[in-house]
Scaffold this active site. Structure first.
Site, PDB file in Angstrom:
ATOM      1  N   GLY A  29     -32.008   1.706 -21.607  1.00 32.87           N
ATOM      2  CA  GLY A  29     -30.943   2.297 -21.937  1.00 32.87           C
ATOM      3  C   GLY A  29     -30.255   3.130 -20.523  1.00 32.87           C
ATOM      4  O   GLY A  29     -30.802   3.025 -19.536  1.00 32.87           O
ATOM      5  N   ASN A  30     -29.289   4.189 -20.962  1.00 34.16           N
ATOM      6  CA  ASN A  30     -28.887   5.144 -20.185  1.00 34.16           C
ATOM      7  C   ASN A  30     -28.764   6.374 -20.599  1.00 34.16           C
ATOM      8  O   ASN A  30     -28.865   6.376 -21.695  1.00 34.16           O
ATOM      9  CB  ASN A  30     -27.618   4.254 -19.339  1.00 34.16           C
ATOM     10  CG  ASN A  30     -26.573   4.124 -20.305  1.00 34.16           C
ATOM     11  OD1 ASN A  30     -26.026   5.163 -20.729  1.00 34.16           O
ATOM     12  ND2 ASN A  30     -26.152   2.851 -20.626  1.00 34.16           N
ATOM     13  N   ARG A  31     -28.255   7.222 -19.949  1.00 37.55           N
ATOM     14  CA  ARG A  31     -28.030   8.850 -20.192  1.00 37.55           C
ATOM     15  C   ARG A  31     -26.611   9.143 -20.941  1.00 37.55           C
ATOM     16  O   ARG A  31     -26.343  10.289 -20.977  1.00 37.55           O
ATOM     17  CB  ARG A  31     -28.367   9.613 -19.017  1.00 37.55           C
ATOM     18  CG  ARG A  31     -29.714   9.384 -18.609  1.00 37.55           C
ATOM     19  CD  ARG A  31     -29.939  10.489 -17.342  1.00 37.55           C
ATOM     20  NE  ARG A  31     -29.682  11.628 -17.379  1.00 37.55           N
ATOM     21  CZ  ARG A  31     -29.592  12.502 -16.300  1.00 37.55           C
ATOM     22  NH1 ARG A  31     -30.060  12.100 -14.908  1.00 37.55           N
ATOM     23  NH2 ARG A  31     -29.403  13.625 -16.527  1.00 37.55           N
ATOM     24  N   SER A  32     -25.810   8.043 -21.157  1.00 42.36           N
ATOM     25  CA  SER A  32     -24.649   8.383 -21.610  1.00 42.36           C
ATOM     26  C   SER A  32     -24.749   9.092 -23.121  1.00 42.36           C
ATOM     27  O   SER A  32     -25.683   8.755 -23.870  1.00 42.36           O
ATOM     28  CB  SER A  32     -23.774   7.103 -21.894  1.00 42.36           C
ATOM     29  OG  SER A  32     -22.502   7.430 -22.836  1.00 42.36           O
ATOM     30  N   ALA A  99     -21.008   3.421 -21.484  1.00 41.75           N
ATOM     31  CA  ALA A  99     -21.860   3.100 -20.335  1.00 41.75           C
ATOM     32  C   ALA A  99     -22.312   1.605 -20.808  1.00 41.75           C
ATOM     33  O   ALA A  99     -23.725   1.930 -21.429  1.00 41.75           O
ATOM     34  CB  ALA A  99     -22.608   4.065 -19.936  1.00 41.75           C
TER      35      ALA A  99
END
Ligand code: C5P
Length: 233
Positions: A29-32, A99
């Site tokens: 995943g990512n931090r958005s 993102a």
């Protein structure tokens, strides 16, 4: 609020991260946080635009739009987000604030991947995801205005203008990530909007304030063409 140029225009906004599953319990995943995309969707609905908000996994409530119309579609992966965006066409404006993962595991393991005693490492094979914005740019129902976001850690203008050209966008909103008080999880942000003959700095300001300013600019740049919503929708 009266809608002005956005009244009745179908606005599709993507927001948040995507989660790319590795096995039944793990993902990439990512931090958005989704805050910027949700603020844009709320601001567009407040301007009387019918909004489709396509969101990756976030913890945000659906914006309260009063009398505005906002339809939220929740997705998980980049592939699901791609399908949901294409499924939402025709649209007058697409704003890609999500993102989206650039890579996804080549296959999802059916069972939880176990530590193996014989080796220190684990190699995951990743494959490219399809680029939603780039596909929209060449779609027969290309939205009249395509807006991307670019989160960069260095050489912001060069990378942002590169994406503007490569993805055939009308506008790109660039922000430098890793700067205190802006970026992914913050309530505030600072953006530079690039377009043909345009470099406009917005903020630092709240994401709600920036969303309103970005929509103001979008209104100025709206093609005078007939709305997508008049034809097939
Ligand atoms: O190339 P990069 O991923 O940095 O570009 C960011 C922009 O491209 C964002 O607007 C994002 O929503 C969009 N994007 C997309 N599909 C992808 C990857 C990124 O639409 N697969």
């Amino acid at each position: 609020m009266s809608g002005g140029a956005l009244a009745g225009r179908h606005v599709v906004v993507s927001a948040g991260p995507t989660y790319e599953d590795i096995d039944p319990v793990r993902f990439l995943g990512n931090r958005s946080s989704g805050k910027m995309g949700f603020a844009i969707a709320a601001a567009a609905a407040a301007r009387a635009a019918p909004v489709t908000l396509i969101s990756g996994p976030v913890t945000l409530p659906t914006p309260d739009t009063g009398s505005g119309s906002l339809h939220r579609i929740d997705v998980r992966s980049a592939a699901q987000m791609h399908a949901a965006v294409i499924g939402a066409l025709p649209a007058d404006i697409y704003i890609g604030a999500a993102a989206v993962a650039d890579y996804t595991p080549a296959r999802v393991a059916a069972e939880k991947i176990k530590k193996s005693s014989g080796s220190d490492g684990l190699t995951l094979q990743l494959v490219r995801t399809r680029d939603i914005l780039a596909d929209l740019a060449v779609h027969p129902h290309r939205p009249g205005l395509l807006v991307g976001f670019a989160a960069e850690t260095e050489e912001v203008e060069r990378h942002a203008r590169g994406k503007l050209a490569a993805k055939q966008l009308d506008l790109i909103a660039a922000n430098r990530v890793g700067v205190a008080g802006s970026g992914f999880e913050s309530d505030d942000n600072a953006l530079v909007i690039y377009g043909s003959g345009l470099a406009l700095s917005l903020g630092p300001a709240s994401k709600h304030e920036l969303a309103a300013q970005l929509l103001e600019l979008i209104c100025q740049r709206m093609p005078a063409a007939t709305r997508a919503s008049d034809s097939t929708r």
